[in-house]
Enzyme design. Structure first.
Site, PDB file in Angstrom:
ATOM      1  N   SER A   1       0.869  -1.179   0.000  1.00 17.58           N
ATOM      2  CA  SER A   1       0.000   0.000   0.000  1.00 17.58           C
ATOM      3  C   SER A   1       0.903   1.225   0.000  1.00 17.58           C
ATOM      4  CB  SER A   1      -0.940  -0.002   1.207  1.00 17.58           C
ATOM      5  OG  SER A   1      -0.217  -0.177   2.422  1.00 17.58           O
TER       6      SER A   1
ATOM      7  N   GLU B   1       1.298   5.581   0.687  1.00 20.56           N
ATOM      8  CA  GLU B   1       0.782   6.813   1.287  1.00 20.56           C
ATOM      9  C   GLU B   1       1.220   8.014   0.454  1.00 20.56           C
ATOM     10  OE1 GLU B   1       0.833   7.665   5.658  1.00 20.56           O
ATOM     11  OE2 GLU B   1       2.158   9.311   5.012  1.00 20.56           O
TER      12      GLU B   1
ATOM     13  N   ALA C   1      -1.748  18.769  10.041  1.00 18.89           N
ATOM     14  CA  ALA C   1      -1.926  19.129  11.441  1.00 18.89           C
ATOM     15  C   ALA C   1      -3.080  20.108  11.598  1.00 18.89           C
ATOM     16  CB  ALA C   1      -0.637  19.747  11.991  1.00 18.89           C
TER      17      ALA C   1
ATOM     18  N   ASP D   1      -1.725  15.748  15.234  1.00 19.62           N
ATOM     19  CA  ASP D   1      -0.808  16.665  15.908  1.00 19.62           C
ATOM     20  C   ASP D   1      -1.530  17.957  16.266  1.00 19.62           C
ATOM     21  OD1 ASP D   1       1.385  14.937  15.625  1.00 19.62           O
ATOM     22  OD2 ASP D   1       1.730  15.648  13.576  1.00 19.62           O
TER      23      ASP D   1
ATOM     24  N   TYR E   1       3.348   2.304  16.933  1.00 21.16           N
ATOM     25  CA  TYR E   1       4.680   2.902  17.122  1.00 21.16           C
ATOM     26  C   TYR E   1       5.657   1.883  17.715  1.00 21.16           C
ATOM     27  CZ  TYR E   1       2.206   7.222  16.221  1.00 21.16           C
ATOM     28  OH  TYR E   1       1.447   8.208  15.635  1.00 21.16           O
TER      29      TYR E   1
ATOM     30  N   ASP F   1       2.082   2.641  25.470  1.00 20.10           N
ATOM     31  CA  ASP F   1       1.722   2.899  24.085  1.00 20.10           C
ATOM     32  C   ASP F   1       0.903   1.739  23.514  1.00 20.10           C
ATOM     33  OD1 ASP F   1       2.325   5.073  22.101  1.00 20.10           O
ATOM     34  OD2 ASP F   1       2.859   3.332  20.896  1.00 20.10           O
TER      35      ASP F   1
ATOM     36  N   GLN G   1       4.631   3.425  12.403  1.00 20.31           N
ATOM     37  CA  GLN G   1       5.567   4.490  12.089  1.00 20.31           C
ATOM     38  C   GLN G   1       6.786   3.859  11.436  1.00 20.31           C
ATOM     39  OE1 GLN G   1       6.675   7.370  11.073  1.00 20.31           O
ATOM     40  NE2 GLN G   1       5.507   8.301  12.740  1.00 20.31           N
TER      41      GLN G   1
ATOM     42  N   GLN H   1      16.404  15.057   5.701  1.00 23.00           N
ATOM     43  CA  GLN H   1      14.951  15.112   5.824  1.00 23.00           C
ATOM     44  C   GLN H   1      14.442  13.933   6.646  1.00 23.00           C
ATOM     45  OE1 GLN H   1      12.517  14.063   2.342  1.00 23.00           O
ATOM     46  NE2 GLN H   1      11.370  15.965   2.649  1.00 23.00           N
TER      47      GLN H   1
ATOM     48  N   PHE I   1      12.334  13.903  10.190  1.00 17.70           N
ATOM     49  CA  PHE I   1      11.101  13.154  10.415  1.00 17.70           C
ATOM     50  C   PHE I   1      11.250  12.263  11.645  1.00 17.70           C
ATOM     51  CE2 PHE I   1      10.005  13.077   5.585  1.00 17.70           C
ATOM     52  CZ  PHE I   1       9.527  14.380   5.679  1.00 17.70           C
TER      53      PHE I   1
ATOM     54  N   HIS J   1       3.640  -1.191   3.838  1.00 18.14           N
ATOM     55  CA  HIS J   1       3.086   0.132   3.529  1.00 18.14           C
ATOM     56  C   HIS J   1       4.247   1.086   3.269  1.00 18.14           C
ATOM     57  CE1 HIS J   1       0.008   3.276   3.673  1.00 18.14           C
ATOM     58  NE2 HIS J   1       0.816   3.997   4.436  1.00 18.14           N
TER      59      HIS J   1
END
Length: 317
Positions: free
Chosen positions: A27, A29, A63, A121, A160, A173, A191, A227, A231, A281
């Site tokens: 999949s 995103e 956000a 967020d 997570y 969590d 994540q 980058q 993240f 994913h």
């Protein structure tokens, strides 16, 4: 008389390269574009990846709901112009229950049957304290329950492996994940992570808690190390020293970075598949080439001449 030399023994076949293994489901995103140029890049990437017949494609939500309209427009266009199954991201932030319910109903009317339910967020950004909106859904488990109340939606949630930055511990969590599953979540997407052992240790803990929904590993192919590090800092993912060394000295060498990125991502996904993972994913960042190459390595091939109806029009804005 000389003894003929024996032929060398054949090299062992990696499980990920065996022809009879179950096919890997993928999949993708994407995020909603902010400009006409980004719009072209997005739809070019969708056109490139669509023929691989992904299980679904998700579209993120900014956000504080800052991309609400653009997210909805992108998802609606995917429904109308492609054969892909879209999953719309939705958060609890900056909206009342009535407002969020209206978005869910609009997705249902547009033919969307899959929602990725997230707490989201804060409007002021990552690192500031989250406060539930008065009259809104307080947390992701509340949102999951609300979505399930409104229709027969498939609901994915986040997970997570190294815990959410705001969680007191990994066990706490997993308590949050359990609440989302109890509310009706049918899939969790992790994540991103860079060490596969982190994912498998997390999976063991999740299963030990009686959580049996699919826990799909989220993979971020790294083309820009700075980058990716940014993240990771925001999301609580660790960056191993070996990964830093692989990209060391390549800040201004884009072509070599691409080759290293392909090697790193290929190594990670083939190891996951070798160890039994059947769903992956990809966080594409709206870029197709590296993700397409990894999928090809996993054995995916285009199943149609193009899943995007009238591709030239699809990239027009």
């Amino acid at each position: 008389m000389t003894t003929p030399a024996l032929a060398p023994a054949p090299a062992p076949v990696r499980a990920s390269r065996e022809m009879d293994r179950p096919p890997v489901k993928v999949s993708f995103e994407f995020f909603p574009p902010k400009s006409p140029e980004m719009e072209k890049t997005l739809w070019s990437s969708i056109a490139r990846l669509a023929p691989l017949s992904p299980d679904f494609v998700s579209v993120t939500y900014g956000a504080g709901g800052s991309t609400r309209e653009r997210t909805h427009a992108t998802v609606e266009r995917i429904v109308k112009e492609t054969d892909l199954a879209p999953a719309a991201h939705l958060t609890c932030v900056a909206a009342t229950r009535d407002e969020i319910d209206a978005v869910v109903r609009a997705y249902g009317e547009a033919g969307v049957k899959h929602i990725v339910a997230l707490r989201g967020d804060p409007v002021t950004g990552v690192g500031t304290a989250y406060e539930p909106h008065p009259g809104g859904y307080a947390y992701a488990n509340d949102l999951v329950a609300g979505i399930k109340r409104l229709g027969d939606f498939e609901v994915s949630v986040s997970a997570y492996p190294e815990k959410h930055p705001e969680s007191a511990s990994l066990d706490a969590d997993i308590d949050v994940l359990k609440a989302k599953v109890d509310a009706g979540a049918t899939r969790a997407i992790t994540q991103f992570f860079f060490e596969n052992d982190v994912y498998f240790r997390y999976l063991d803990k999740v299963r030990a808690r009686g959580i049996d929904i699919p826990i799909v590993p989220g993979i971020l192919p790294v083309t820009n190390f700075k980058q990716a590090s940014s993240f990771a800092t925001r999301t609580g993912a660790s960056v191993p020293a070996w990964l830093l060394r692989r990209f060391e000295g390549l800040d201004d060498d884009v072509e070599t970075r691409k080759l290293i990125a392909a090697a790193v991502a290929a190594e990670q996904v083939t190891d996951l598949v070798d160890r039994g993972v059947t769903d992956i994913h990809f966080y594409t960042l709206n870029r197709a080439d590296l993700v397409y190459a990894i999928c090809h390595l996993l054995g995916l091939r285009p199943k149609t001449a193009g899943a995007l109806a009238d591709a030239p029009k699809a990239v027009a804005v």
